[in-house]
Design a protein around this motif. Structure first.
Motif, short mmCIF file in Angstrom:
data_model
loop_
_atom_site.label_atom_id
_atom_site.label_comp_id
_atom_site.label_asym_id
_atom_site.label_seq_id
_atom_site.Cartn_x
_atom_site.Cartn_y
_atom_site.Cartn_z
N GLY A 204 0.85 -1.18 0.00
CA GLY A 204 0.00 0.00 0.00
C GLY A 204 0.88 1.23 0.00
N ARG B 55 1.92 1.62 7.77
CA ARG B 55 2.07 0.34 7.08
C ARG B 55 2.77 -0.65 8.03
NH1 ARG B 55 5.97 1.72 3.69
NH2 ARG B 55 5.89 -0.35 2.76
N GLN C 211 -9.47 -1.12 14.17
CA GLN C 211 -10.26 -0.41 13.17
C GLN C 211 -11.62 -0.02 13.72
OE1 GLN C 211 -10.28 -2.51 9.38
NE2 GLN C 211 -8.18 -3.16 9.73
N ARG D 54 -3.49 -0.88 9.19
CA ARG D 54 -3.39 -1.65 7.96
C ARG D 54 -2.24 -2.65 8.09
NH1 ARG D 54 -2.38 2.07 3.49
NH2 ARG D 54 -0.15 1.87 3.83
N GLU E 92 -0.17 -4.79 6.24
CA GLU E 92 0.12 -4.85 4.81
C GLU E 92 0.80 -6.17 4.41
OE1 GLU E 92 1.40 -1.18 2.47
OE2 GLU E 92 3.32 -2.19 2.89
N THR F 116 -10.60 -7.85 0.70
CA THR F 116 -10.29 -6.48 0.27
C THR F 116 -9.10 -5.88 1.02
OG1 THR F 116 -11.93 -5.70 1.87
CG2 THR F 116 -12.64 -5.96 -0.44
N SER F 117 -8.69 -6.49 2.14
CA SER F 117 -7.56 -5.97 2.91
C SER F 117 -6.61 -7.09 3.33
CB SER F 117 -8.06 -5.20 4.13
OG SER F 117 -8.86 -6.05 4.96
N ARG F 118 -6.53 -8.11 2.49
CA ARG F 118 -5.65 -9.24 2.80
C ARG F 118 -4.19 -8.83 2.71
NH1 ARG F 118 -2.51 -12.47 -0.24
NH2 ARG F 118 -2.21 -14.67 0.34
#
Length: 324
Positions: free
Chosen positions: A7, A21, A43, A50, A52, A103-105
């Motif tokens: 990201g 990150r 979250q 995140r 990452e 979507t956030s793997r």
């Protein structure tokens, strides 16, 4: 240059990462489950969390197996441990798919253990096995000149490589790096070379904080960086370890997480998914708000600080170009 696994955006106008990150070093499926839960809780509470990357680290030898180092003396031991690491990589990849939203793997990074990348042919053979069981990329320690050619060989067959600079445990040189102008410039040159032979990112371990910060500064020619025991760096990714979130080191360490309160003798009784969720929640929270990591003491001379601060580590210095 594409960094689709990260990201990462090289935006010179950003003061720092809008969402920190995080790279998490772990080993088993229940550890993945704990990190995913901790991330979700953060979250829900409004923290910009995140995860990452998750990396299956060869430090499994020292954590879960109780060894004193990650180097292995015989080819038989190397082959046996590679098979174990491959199994752990498959386990972690499956757990990552299961516990993180698609979507956030995080991307799955397989640490290449001692002996598995001794030659380009060996490196390709073993890295492709890691990719076959679910790794998205592999990590390679850079501790000699020939290691850059191994990165090149892997890149040429389509294996994404993250190069590890600074303290590389397989080399055995356990010290801080970048505490002189000469060594800072050498690290900058190695970062450029790693990029030029195809590395998609870097891990910096035990690197002077200022040198780390310079390498993390946004640049159209840079590659993403994760740092560990290298202080704080805006724009950089931070590497955290699930084991270190619970267990104190067996030596006096000023830079280990404050969440580490248990002795190794307490393993495995205290090393549960519930305990890991709590410790990783707090450690990730500290990393997100800037409470962790601590800044190591710099040994750089005052006259060298400005030279490093004003340098662009991702471009070859003019005096070197003229001498080439």
């Amino acid at each position: 240059m594409s960094h689709e696994l990260f990201g990462y955006v090289a935006d010179q106008n950003k003061d720092r990462n809008e969402v920190p990150r995080l790279k998490i070093n772990l080993y088993r499926d229940y550890e993945v489950a704990a990190v995913a839960k901790a991330s979700a809780y953060l979250q829900e509470e409004g923290f910009p969390c995140r995860v990452e990357c998750v990396m299956i680290s060869d430090s499994y030898l020292m954590t879960h197996m109780g060894k004193s180092e990650t180097s292995l003396e015989t080819e038989d031991a190397q082959a046996e441990f590679f098979d174990l690491m491959k199994g752990l990589t498959e386990e972690v990849a499956d757990a990552t798919n299961k516990h993180f939203p698609s979507t956030s793997r995080p991307f799955v990074l397989a640490d290449m253990p001692d002996g598995s990348t001794a030659t380009p042919d060996k490196a390709i053979y073993h890295a492709l096995q890691m990719m076959d069981v679910g790794a998205d990329a592999v990590k390679l320690e850079i501790f000699s000149e020939d290691r850059f050619e191994i990165v090149r060989a892997l890149s040429e067959v389509g294996v994404p490589v993250v190069s590890h600079l600074g303290y590389t445990p397989q080399s055995g040189q356990n010290r801080a790096f970048g505490n002189s102008l000469e060594e800072a410039q050498k690290l900058f040159a190695h970062a450029r070379r790693a990029r030029d032979v195809g590395s998609i990112g870097l891990v910096l371990e035990r690197v002077n904080e200022l040198v780390n910060q310079c390498l993390c500064r946004p640049s159209t020619d840079s590659i993403p960086v994760y740092s560990i025991f290298s202080g704080k760096a805006d724009w950089g990714g931070q590497s955290l370890n699930v084991w270190d979130s619970i267990f104190k080191p067996d030596f006096k360490g000023s830079f280990f997480p404050s969440t580490a309160t248990r002795e190794r003798a307490d393993y495995p009784d205290c090393y549960t998914e519930e305990a890991l969720t709590a410790s990783m929640y707090e450690l990730m929270r500290q990393a997100i708000v800037g409470e962790y990591p601590n800044s190591p003491m710099s040994k750089l001379q005052q006259q060298d600080l400005r030279k490093i601060i004003c340098s662009d580590p991702w471009h070859k210095p003019v005096e070197y170009i003229r001498a080439a």
